[in-house]
Write a protein that holds these residues in place. Sequence first.
Motif, short mmCIF file in Angstrom:
data_model
loop_
_atom_site.label_atom_id
_atom_site.label_comp_id
_atom_site.label_asym_id
_atom_site.label_seq_id
_atom_site.Cartn_x
_atom_site.Cartn_y
_atom_site.Cartn_z
N ASP A 1 11.37 -1.68 -11.33
CA ASP A 1 9.98 -2.05 -11.58
C ASP A 1 9.78 -3.52 -11.21
O ASP A 1 10.69 -4.34 -11.36
N LEU A 2 8.61 -3.81 -10.73
CA LEU A 2 8.32 -5.16 -10.29
C LEU A 2 7.19 -5.72 -11.16
O LEU A 2 6.09 -5.16 -11.19
N GLU A 3 7.51 -6.78 -11.88
CA GLU A 3 6.49 -7.41 -12.73
C GLU A 3 5.86 -8.58 -12.00
O GLU A 3 6.53 -9.30 -11.27
N GLY A 4 4.58 -8.76 -12.21
CA GLY A 4 3.89 -9.88 -11.59
C GLY A 4 2.83 -10.44 -12.51
O GLY A 4 2.85 -10.21 -13.72
N SER A 5 1.89 -11.13 -11.89
CA SER A 5 0.86 -11.78 -12.70
C SER A 5 -0.46 -11.80 -11.94
O SER A 5 -0.53 -11.37 -10.78
N VAL A 6 -1.48 -12.29 -12.61
CA VAL A 6 -2.80 -12.46 -11.98
C VAL A 6 -3.05 -13.97 -11.94
O VAL A 6 -2.95 -14.64 -12.98
N ASP A 7 -3.36 -14.49 -10.75
CA ASP A 7 -3.51 -15.95 -10.66
C ASP A 7 -4.92 -16.40 -11.07
O ASP A 7 -5.75 -15.58 -11.48
N ASP A 8 -5.17 -17.69 -10.98
CA ASP A 8 -6.45 -18.24 -11.43
C ASP A 8 -7.64 -17.70 -10.64
O ASP A 8 -8.78 -17.73 -11.11
N LEU A 9 -7.37 -17.24 -9.42
CA LEU A 9 -8.44 -16.66 -8.59
C LEU A 9 -8.54 -15.15 -8.79
O LEU A 9 -9.16 -14.45 -8.00
N LYS A 10 -7.90 -14.67 -9.86
CA LYS A 10 -7.92 -13.24 -10.24
C LYS A 10 -7.26 -12.35 -9.20
O LYS A 10 -7.64 -11.19 -9.01
N ARG A 11 -6.27 -12.90 -8.49
CA ARG A 11 -5.55 -12.12 -7.49
C ARG A 11 -4.23 -11.63 -8.08
O ARG A 11 -3.43 -12.44 -8.56
N PRO A 12 -3.99 -10.30 -8.04
CA PRO A 12 -2.71 -9.80 -8.53
C PRO A 12 -1.58 -10.15 -7.55
O PRO A 12 -1.77 -10.06 -6.33
N LEU A 13 -0.46 -10.56 -8.07
CA LEU A 13 0.66 -10.94 -7.20
C LEU A 13 1.99 -10.59 -7.84
O LEU A 13 2.11 -10.49 -9.06
N VAL A 14 2.96 -10.39 -6.97
CA VAL A 14 4.34 -10.19 -7.43
C VAL A 14 5.24 -11.08 -6.57
O VAL A 14 4.84 -11.52 -5.49
N ARG A 15 6.42 -11.35 -7.08
CA ARG A 15 7.39 -12.13 -6.29
C ARG A 15 8.51 -11.19 -5.85
O ARG A 15 9.06 -10.46 -6.66
N ILE A 16 8.79 -11.21 -4.54
CA ILE A 16 9.77 -10.29 -3.98
C ILE A 16 10.95 -11.08 -3.43
O ILE A 16 10.77 -11.95 -2.58
N GLU A 17 12.13 -10.76 -3.95
CA GLU A 17 13.33 -11.40 -3.41
C GLU A 17 13.79 -10.59 -2.21
O GLU A 17 13.92 -9.36 -2.29
N THR A 18 14.02 -11.28 -1.12
CA THR A 18 14.39 -10.57 0.10
C THR A 18 15.29 -11.43 0.98
O THR A 18 15.14 -12.66 0.98
#
Lengths: 136, 139
Positions: free
Chosen positions: B5-22
């Motif tokens: 599962d990949l957890e992420g957040s919503v930034d100040d501009l209300k954009r959903p994002l996740v961080r992907i290690e690659t």
Amino acid sequence: MTTEDIEKAIEQLPPRELARFRAWFEAFDADQFDAAIERDVQAGKLDALAEEALAAHRARKRGLRDLAEIGERRYDAIKENLERDHFGAYVMINTDTSDYVVAPTITQVHTAFIERFGENAPCWSTRIGVPVFATI
Amino acid sequence: LQPYDLEGSVDDLKRPLVRIETPGFIDPLLAFVDTGFNGALLLDERQAARLGFSVVRNSATPVQLASRRKEDFMVGRGSFLWLGDRRTITAYVMIETQGERRARNARKTEEEILIGTDLLSDCRLEIDFPARKVLISKV
């Protein structure tokens, strides 16, 4: 401290610290490079190179646009049937031959295109009937 | 939470994002989840190269940007590790000069990419805007 001392110290870093060092050095090296470039820019040493790079980029963009125009023309010729039969799917057109493949996703249409025409055939693709949107 | 599962957040501009290690990147890629984008990945040319994607030299595909401007992209193909699975993906690749790239990234501290519904088609995407949380999980 000599370069050899630094090399030995780096060799002894644990992996996590080594990763941090690598990231720091990349940024440091990039800054040094940027500063050197900036000095050369101020001295006008890179004007010819910059012009050459820009010309190459413009030519590439022009090539991309030319290919896109051919693709758009080919698509216009078949779009009525495609939009009736495959609305929302993806089409990838061989711009040399006008032959095309259709599939539900960009990855699937590209796979089908490679299987049929090979990896180097010139291609233009779009989503049928609706543009591909991206919020950038 | 499941292992991939990949957890992420919503930034100040209300954009959903996740961080992907690659592989290819020291720090995780900042991946904005764009449910209006029906491709899998949208990258710039440098990111594509670092991910090991091969950009198809004779390719063109139009993309409608937020500015409503239509831009010609190229396509690139490569292997991408997503929720524990390595899968072959065709990405949209932005073509720009180094100067354009620097200008676009002037205020950014992380490498940003866009992920779209093609990558999410076998996933559950949960966005909790009030809590500013994002969860992507395999179905």
